[in-house]
Design an enzyme around this catalytic site. Structure first.
Site, PDB file in Angstrom:
ATOM      1  N   GLY A 192       2.664  -1.099   4.388  1.00 20.91           N
ATOM      2  CA  GLY A 192       2.644   0.323   4.036  1.00 20.91           C
ATOM      3  C   GLY A 192       4.057   0.848   3.851  1.00 20.91           C
ATOM      4  N   GLY A 193       4.598   1.476   4.889  1.00 17.78           N
ATOM      5  CA  GLY A 193       5.906   2.143   4.811  1.00 17.78           C
ATOM      6  C   GLY A 193       6.991   1.293   4.169  1.00 17.78           C
ATOM      7  N   GLU A 251      -7.112   4.465   7.795  1.00 15.48           N
ATOM      8  CA  GLU A 251      -6.915   5.895   7.499  1.00 15.48           C
ATOM      9  C   GLU A 251      -8.168   6.483   6.859  1.00 15.48           C
ATOM     10  OE1 GLU A 251      -3.172   5.535   5.408  1.00 15.48           O
ATOM     11  OE2 GLU A 251      -2.199   5.081   7.321  1.00 15.48           O
ATOM     12  N   ASN A 273       0.867  -1.178   0.000  1.00 15.95           N
ATOM     13  CA  ASN A 273       0.000   0.000   0.000  1.00 15.95           C
ATOM     14  C   ASN A 273       0.906   1.229   0.000  1.00 15.95           C
ATOM     15  OD1 ASN A 273      -1.872   1.995   0.391  1.00 15.95           O
ATOM     16  ND2 ASN A 273      -2.344   1.455   2.522  1.00 15.95           N
ATOM     17  N   TRP A 274       1.037   1.829  -1.189  1.00 13.84           N
ATOM     18  CA  TRP A 274       1.945   2.974  -1.302  1.00 13.84           C
ATOM     19  C   TRP A 274       1.345   4.254  -0.707  1.00 13.84           C
ATOM     20  CZ3 TRP A 274       4.120   2.397  -7.036  1.00 13.84           C
ATOM     21  CH2 TRP A 274       5.057   1.359  -7.043  1.00 13.84           C
TER      22      TRP A 274
END
Ligand code: PEP
Length: 259
Positions: free
Chosen positions: A236-237, A104, A9-10
């Protein structure tokens, strides 16, 4: 049989140059994308503007190993919804997956359980595989409400007419307190919730891929993947650094206990 799955997930990161460099790194490290003993499937969810170009650059070579997903979708079929993107548009651009209910969006965009369920249904109708994110806040965990919260988030999707919880879906358990915080659930904490989710999914539960998400890195992935009900990760990160992402993919292929 469930296969390991790793989803990047960019979020709202990247440029055209970043996409090109990432693909070049994937090409070089493609040994990580398919393991002989357990094929790890890889999905990348870029921001919308890069989706089609990512599909095109993956082409038929890498594209056989890496699929593309979106980070969000509108629940409506089409119409006057300025700025929104429909499930059929994603499908038309050769996306195969879409994340729905990311914390988010639940928290920053006030998405309700009902809206998440509607997005899930829209994705399935368009032939996309929804990746449904569920997870508790730190306060809810401290109050002992974790399983109750997860059950409610799953139930609101399952109860919506048109949703089919027996096919074409992935569930990602993402404790809100672990996302982007550097804190990871312990393998035991994650396993407990994954096992609960599988039970909640009933008969189909043993077939559905369940991912863990929340500060996954190559240094903590192995112990998470060793848990019986963890089939991979939503990253993610750490998915923004190609070598780190490839290392996580390697670990999934080698470690995930495929059930
Ligand atoms: C996510 O965005 O779904 C996520 C798990 O992020 P991170 O890996 O950065 O915690």
């Amino acid at each position: 049989m469930r296969k390991p799955l790793i989803v990047a997930n960019w979020k709202m990161h990247g440029t055209q140059t970043f996409v090109r460099r990432f693909i070049a790194a994937l090409e070089e490290g493609k040994d990580a994308l398919r393991q002989p003993e357990a094929e790890a499937r890889v999905v990348i969810c870029p921001p919308f503007p890069y989706l089609l170009s990512l599909v095109e650059q993956l082409g038929t070579g890498l594209g056989a190993k890496v699929l593309v997903g979106a980070q969000d979708v509108n629940a409506q079929k089409d119409g006057a919804f300025t700025g929104e993107v429909s499930a059929s548009m994603l499908s038309d651009c050769n996306a195969h997956y879409v994340i729905v209910g990311h914390s988010e969006r639940r928290h920053l965009c006030a998405e309700s359980d009902l809206l998440v369920a509607q997005k899930f249904a829209a994705a399935q109708i368009a032939g996309l595989t929804p990746i449904l994110c569920v997870g508790e806040t730190l306060r809810q965990r401290e109050q002992g409400l974790t399983l109750e919260v997860i059950a409610k988030q799953l139930q609101s999707v399952a109860e919506l007419p048109g949703v089919d919880m027996t096919r074409q879906l992935v569930v990602a358990y993402e404790p809100v307190w672990a996302i982007g915080s550097g804190k990871t659930a312990t393998p035991q904490q994650a396993q407990e919730v994954h096992h609960f989710i599988r039970e909640q999914l009933g008969e189909a539960g043993s077939r559905i891929q369940l991912l863990y998400g929340g500060s996954v890195k190559s240094t903590n992935a192995k112990s998470l993947f060793a848990e019986i009900d963890i089939d991979g990760a939503l990253v993610g990160g750490a998915s923004l650094e190609a070598q780190e992402f490839l290392n996580i993919c390697r670990l999934a292929g080698a470690t995930c206990s495929v059930g």
